[in-house]
Design an enzyme around this catalytic site. Structure first.
Site, short mmCIF file in Angstrom:
data_model
loop_
_atom_site.label_atom_id
_atom_site.label_comp_id
_atom_site.label_asym_id
_atom_site.label_seq_id
_atom_site.Cartn_x
_atom_site.Cartn_y
_atom_site.Cartn_z
N GLY A 1 0.82 -1.21 0.00
CA GLY A 1 0.00 0.00 0.00
C GLY A 1 0.86 1.25 0.00
O GLY A 1 2.07 1.22 -0.25
N GLY B 1 3.55 -0.55 11.51
CA GLY B 1 2.83 0.71 11.61
C GLY B 1 1.38 0.54 11.17
O GLY B 1 0.68 1.52 10.91
N HIS C 1 -7.50 13.07 7.55
CA HIS C 1 -6.72 12.16 6.72
C HIS C 1 -7.31 12.09 5.32
O HIS C 1 -8.41 12.58 5.06
CB HIS C 1 -6.70 10.74 7.33
CG HIS C 1 -5.81 10.61 8.52
ND1 HIS C 1 -6.24 10.89 9.79
CD2 HIS C 1 -4.51 10.24 8.62
CE1 HIS C 1 -5.25 10.70 10.64
NE2 HIS C 1 -4.19 10.30 9.96
N LYS D 1 -8.54 6.41 3.81
CA LYS D 1 -8.23 5.80 5.11
C LYS D 1 -9.43 5.02 5.63
O LYS D 1 -10.58 5.48 5.51
CB LYS D 1 -7.81 6.87 6.11
CG LYS D 1 -7.29 6.30 7.43
CD LYS D 1 -6.64 7.37 8.29
CE LYS D 1 -6.19 6.83 9.63
NZ LYS D 1 -5.19 5.75 9.47
N GLY E 1 -5.43 5.69 14.40
CA GLY E 1 -4.63 5.05 15.45
C GLY E 1 -3.81 6.07 16.22
O GLY E 1 -3.61 5.93 17.43
N THR E 2 -3.36 7.11 15.54
CA THR E 2 -2.59 8.16 16.21
C THR E 2 -3.47 8.91 17.19
O THR E 2 -3.04 9.24 18.31
CB THR E 2 -2.00 9.13 15.18
OG1 THR E 2 -1.16 8.41 14.28
CG2 THR E 2 -1.19 10.23 15.86
#
Length: 243
Positions: free
Chosen positions: A10, A85, A142, A146, A152-153
């Site tokens: 990706g 990540g 974002h 997404k 997640g952040t």
């Protein structure tokens, strides 16, 4: 020379692939993805981790939930350090990461930029002082592709706020963090955490200007990780003073 295997094809995995050559102590060991990329050339592609037939020192995983579990199981079996990540992980992924960390060094983070790691540090410091005085909200923006929201952040920033209050009586379940997320265009990633009080407002913002910041962060963290013993690490460990 650190031999790096990239898991996924990706946006982020491709950026890691493009950034490997910037690091003179790294060599590209291959890319693993379910289908061979048709829109860019890869010199060494495999359809599955089981097909990898060369020595690897570090696996960098940017896939989807489920793929991370496979990466962790493979790294545990083959004694390969793992950085992931991937966001939106499920319990099977988290269990696999923890299992692998008993055998190899593992670092998982929803955001591998140094700037976000420093942002988390500031959030902990603010939460330690403000405690119940402030209402906390987190806003993230974002790109439209997404899959997970809040990001997640954003969730990691909320956890940093919870960890920041050392008194132990402040519970984010009693005073919850509010989240808002926007998906638009090709925004790489923006996060703002707000501490709202009766007579003042504190905001901490991070904006990613180039997706390469995450790829370079993953590679820099990898250079640190391969020197560590088996264990489950975070960016906080990686950037600890003196390391």
């Amino acid at each position: 020379m650190t031999r790096v295997l990239i898991h996924g094809a990706g946006r982020m995995a491709r950026q890691v692939l493009a950034s490997v050559s910037e690091f003179e102590n790294f060599s590209f060991a291959g890319l693993v993805s379910r289908t061979q990329p048709a829109d860019f050339f890869v010199s060494d592609w495999r359809a599955s981790l089981e097909q990898v037939d060369k020595s690897v020192d570090l696996l960098i995983d940017f896939t989807l939930p489920g793929g991370t579990a496979s990466a962790a199981q493979w790294c545990e079996k083959n004694h390969v350090a793992l950085i992931s990540g991937t966001t939106g992980l499920e319990s099977v992924d988290l269990d696999a990461l923890k299992s692998a960390s008993r055998v190899v060094p593992v670092l998982w983070a929803p955001n591998l930029s140094q700037g976000v790691a420093l942002m988390e540090l500031l959030v902990r410091q603010c939460a330690a002082v403000l405690a119940e005085q402030a209402q906390i909200s987190i806003h993230d923006v974002h790109h439209q592709h997404k899959l997970d929201a809040p990001s997640g952040t954003a969730l990691a920033l909320a956890m940093a706020a919870k960890e920041g209050h050392s008194g132990g009586h402040f519970d984010l379940n009693d005073q919850p963090v509010s989240f808002s997320s926007v998906l638009e265009g090709e925004v790489i990633g923006e996060h703002t955490i707000s501490f709202v009080m009766a007579d003042e407002l504190i905001e901490i913002t991070h904006k990613a200007l180039d997706r390469a910041v995450f790829a370079r962060g993953a590679l820099k963290a990898g250079a640190w990780l391969i020197k560590q013993s088996a264990g489950y690490y975070s960016t906080r460990d990686w950037l600890a003073p003196g390391d």
